[in-house]
Design an enzyme around this catalytic site. Structure first.
Site, PDB file in Angstrom:
ATOM      1  N   THR A  73      50.046  45.564  41.564  1.00  0.00           N
ATOM      2  CA  THR A  73      50.728  47.298  41.253  1.00  0.00           C
ATOM      3  C   THR A  73      52.038  47.294  42.091  1.00  0.00           C
ATOM      4  O   THR A  73      52.871  48.102  41.498  1.00  0.00           O
ATOM      5  CB  THR A  73      49.664  48.170  41.965  1.00  0.00           C
ATOM      6  OG1 THR A  73      48.466  48.282  41.249  1.00  0.00           O
ATOM      7  CG2 THR A  73      50.157  49.685  41.948  1.00  0.00           C
ATOM      8  N   HIS A 204      44.151  37.882  43.942  1.00  0.00           N
ATOM      9  CA  HIS A 204      42.821  38.004  43.693  1.00  0.00           C
ATOM     10  C   HIS A 204      42.368  37.944  42.206  1.00  0.00           C
ATOM     11  O   HIS A 204      41.379  37.919  41.937  1.00  0.00           O
ATOM     12  CB  HIS A 204      42.282  39.337  44.480  1.00  0.00           C
ATOM     13  CG  HIS A 204      42.675  40.582  43.623  1.00  0.00           C
ATOM     14  ND1 HIS A 204      41.692  41.437  42.685  1.00  0.00           N
ATOM     15  CD2 HIS A 204      43.785  41.245  43.470  1.00  0.00           C
ATOM     16  CE1 HIS A 204      42.252  42.380  42.157  1.00  0.00           C
ATOM     17  NE2 HIS A 204      43.504  42.307  42.382  1.00  0.00           N
ATOM     18  N   CYS A 333      40.972  49.848  37.851  1.00  0.00           N
ATOM     19  CA  CYS A 333      41.719  50.842  38.238  1.00  0.00           C
ATOM     20  C   CYS A 333      41.368  52.204  37.921  1.00  0.00           C
ATOM     21  O   CYS A 333      41.774  53.193  38.456  1.00  0.00           O
ATOM     22  CB  CYS A 333      43.510  50.779  37.757  1.00  0.00           C
ATOM     23  SG  CYS A 333      44.110  49.176  38.647  1.00  0.00           S
TER      24      CYS A 333
END
Length: 389
Positions: A73, A204, A333
């Site tokens: 992000t 991740h 998200c």
């Protein structure tokens, strides 16, 4: 209870080898990497720079083209915002299938800086209309443009026709940013051959820790980028703040392990996906797969997205969890279970969405056939209960 984790697109389990490296770094290399006056700091600095070299080597880039971030992000934000403030971009071309960290940032930039934003038309199965892309580029050729399109869609797995996009970007002299967060670490990528200006990654998604990622910025562009975070000279002055040494070490180790085993891992996950498709077809006649997720050649192996025939039962995912199966409805998200995925809404008609629920299955290297068998048994049981209720 038997369990199956099938939400690897949201996050992957951390490898034991990575955990070991991170613990050793936390325990023995705790120095501030900017404190180069003593050996503790120099050791930490060495870990960071060796990690940078390692990452760069595996994507055929120069080490000074790699900037470590807190994740995907932040990396996407860095690219988009810096393009406006430092590169003079006044026009952004993207699609409505992008990750929220791109879409929401683009809308913010449009509002704050009056940047012109265009969206490429979406064709059947979520394919982008590249003829429409060229029309937009031709019409806006007087404005400095950034094209931002993800390489592999995080919800439906569609692979971008990246060579065609690169050709158009070169033809119209535009910058090209690709959100490669689902791709990098799971597929080989060569920045010497692939003419990307920017690419983003997150550890991740490839069996590393959360809270660490990187952005690739082509060297000739990097020189123009001003500090994104101010208050220090870390990360070539672009991202100030004491570096996450153990996170960077974990990212580097995870990335190296993936790059050494690409062919084996890709083959394994492809086989799992094919097996899952076959088994789903047995229990759901006329199953509808979202996007190109069931097409092995046009989607990434790790993602399979389909519509499950049931009324608006937002507890479906929790029912599956109680049976030991972890899946999702789409991007992690969106934490609101009742909120529909913007990607699925863009490619599926309202009639189908009123009758069916999307399920995203995402495979990883630690999955086996037994995990799919557990999923199939759980779906069959839910379907049987639904029919007799």
């Amino acid at each position: 209870m038997e369990r199956a984790y099938l939400d690897n697109a949201a996050t992957t389990p951390v490898r034991n080898e990575v955990i070991k490296v991170m613990i050793n770094t936390l325990k023995y290399s705790f120095g501030n990497p900017s404190s180069v006056q003593h050996s503790y700091g120099r050791e930490a600095r060495s870990i960071i720079e060796e990690s940078r070299i390692r990452v760069a080597k595996n994507i055929k880039a120069s080490p000074d083209e790699i900037i470590f971030t807190s994740g995907g992000t932040e990396a996407n934000n860095l690219v988009l915002k810096s393009s406006i403030s430092d590169l003079g971009v006044r026009h952004i071309l993207t699609s409505k299938l992008e990750h929220p960290s791109v879409l929401q940032t683009v809308l913010y930039l449009s509002y704050k800086y009056k940047v012109c934003v265009n969206f490429i038309k979406i064709q059947e199965k979520g394919m982008l209309n590249l003829n429409h892309m060229e029309e937009i580029l031709k019409k806006n050729d007087a404005k400095k443009t950034l094209v931002s399109l993800m390489y592999a869609n995080n919800e439906i797995g569609n692979l971008l026709e990246i060579e065609k996009v690169i050709f158009l970007c070169k033809k119209y002299n535009t910058y090209f940013h690709s959100d490669t967060i689902q791709f990098i670490g799971n597929f080989p990528i060569n920045m010497e051959k692939l003419s990307l200006d920017f690419a983003t990654a997150s550890a991740h998604k490839f069996y590393g820790p959360k809270g660490i990622g990187f952005v690739f910025i082509r060297n000739n562009i990097l020189k123009k980028i001003k500090p994104f975070l101010i208050g220090g000279l870390q990360e070539y002055g672009i991202r100030s703040g004491t570096e996450n040494t153990h996170g960077i070490a974990g990212l580097s180790e995870a990335f190296q392990l993936c790059c050494c085993n690409f062919l084996r891992h890709i083959k394994k996950i492809q086989n799992l996906k094919l097996y899952c498709i076959s088994e789903l077809k047995k229990i759901i006649p006329n199953i509808i797969f979202n996007g190109l997720s069931s097409d092995i050649d046009k989607s990434i192996p790790s993602i399979l997205n389909f519509l499950y025939p049931t009324k608006k039962d937002h507890l479906l995912y929790f029912h599956l969890d109680l049976m030991g199966v972890s899946v999702s409805k789409g991007s992690s998200c969106h934490s609101d279970v009742k909120k529909e995925s913007h990607v699925i809404k863009s490619i599926t008609n309202r009639y189908l969405l009123n009758k069916m629920m999307p399920i995203r299955i995402s495979f990883g290297i630690f999955n086996e056939k037994k995990d799919i068998d557990l999923l199939i048994r759980a779906l069959y049981k839910i379907n049987k209960q639904k029919n007799f209720s």
